[in-house]
Design a protein around this motif. Structure first.
Motif, PDB file in Angstrom:
ATOM      1  N   GLN A 138       0.828  -1.206   0.000  1.00  0.00           N
ATOM      2  CA  GLN A 138       0.000   0.000   0.000  1.00  0.00           C
ATOM      3  C   GLN A 138       0.865   1.259   0.000  1.00  0.00           C
ATOM      4  O   GLN A 138       0.587   2.213  -0.731  1.00  0.00           O
ATOM      5  CB  GLN A 138      -0.950   0.007   1.193  1.00  0.00           C
ATOM      6  N   GLN A 139       1.928   1.250   0.781  1.00  0.00           N
ATOM      7  CA  GLN A 139       2.821   2.411   0.844  1.00  0.00           C
ATOM      8  C   GLN A 139       3.461   2.674  -0.521  1.00  0.00           C
ATOM      9  O   GLN A 139       3.527   3.823  -0.978  1.00  0.00           O
ATOM     10  CB  GLN A 139       3.893   2.194   1.910  1.00  0.00           C
ATOM     11  N   ASP A 142       0.870   4.041  -2.914  1.00  0.00           N
ATOM     12  CA  ASP A 142       0.565   5.443  -2.607  1.00  0.00           C
ATOM     13  C   ASP A 142       1.605   6.380  -3.206  1.00  0.00           C
ATOM     14  O   ASP A 142       1.297   7.539  -3.516  1.00  0.00           O
ATOM     15  CB  ASP A 142       0.471   5.661  -1.091  1.00  0.00           C
ATOM     16  N   LYS A 164      -4.358  -4.326  -5.938  1.00  0.00           N
ATOM     17  CA  LYS A 164      -5.343  -4.008  -4.900  1.00  0.00           C
ATOM     18  C   LYS A 164      -6.324  -5.165  -4.721  1.00  0.00           C
ATOM     19  O   LYS A 164      -6.720  -5.472  -3.597  1.00  0.00           O
ATOM     20  CB  LYS A 164      -6.070  -2.714  -5.245  1.00  0.00           C
ATOM     21  N   LEU A 167      -4.716  -7.829  -2.693  1.00  0.00           N
ATOM     22  CA  LEU A 167      -4.664  -7.475  -1.274  1.00  0.00           C
ATOM     23  C   LEU A 167      -5.991  -7.805  -0.577  1.00  0.00           C
ATOM     24  O   LEU A 167      -6.000  -8.156   0.609  1.00  0.00           O
ATOM     25  CB  LEU A 167      -4.353  -5.981  -1.101  1.00  0.00           C
TER      26      LEU A 167
END
Length: 169
Positions: A138-139, A142, A164, A167
């Motif tokens: 996610q980091q 982003d 995504k 995940l």
């Protein structure tokens, strides 16, 4: 030639890319021109990676990296480190892959090549996904998503969507 090869590889048209790359390599050998050789070798490595020929992909990527460093082509060094990171990740050499991808991002950010740095960030997210490190995925996403959205990079945004989904599963 090399931009077309990159597009063919990203679309999955590996055999067409390989044929064009072979023609390009023959042309460069005849002309004895080395300036584009690191890029050509990198694209060959990407094609081999996409075809699942990991040993050949790794060899071509190291050849590209050596040439890029010899010719002092810093941007090409950054691109090639991304490819090496992708190869290492596919080979489950996760520590080496992370090191190569972080080096790639650092170089490309220094070169102010925002799009390619974002692609390396995306490769890092894919590496973390292979290791089931959801927070790190996610980091990394982003970091790269805003660049791809601003540039309308549809293929890269599609990869983000697939990550995504993974995940969530």
């Amino acid at each position: 030639m090399c931009i077309r090869d990159s597009v063919l590889i990203r679309r999955g048209e590996i055999e067409n890319a390989r044929a064009e790359l072979q023609t390009g390599q023959e042309y460069f050998e005849k002309a004895q021109v080395r300036d584009f050789l690191p890029e050509l070798c990198r694209h060959c490595a990407e094609a081999e990676l996409a075809a699942g020929a990991l040993a050949e992909a790794e060899a071509r990527a190291y050849q590209a990296l050596e040439l890029a460093r010899e010719l002092e082509m810093r941007g090409e060094e950054g691109y090639t480190l991304r490819v090496l990171g992708e190869v290492s990740s596919t080979q489950s050499k996760f520590n080496l892959a992370e090191e190569q991808l972080v080096q790639s991002i650092t170089i490309l950010e220094e070169m102010e090549d925002e799009y390619q740095a974002a692609r390396s960030q995306l490769a890092l997210a894919q590496l973390y996904a292979r290791q089931n490190k959801a927070a790190s995925v996610q980091q990394a996403l982003d970091q790269c998503r805003p660049v791809f959205e601003r540039l309308g990079a549809a293929l890269d945004l599609e990869i983000i969507q697939k990550l995504k989904q993974q995940l969530k599963e």
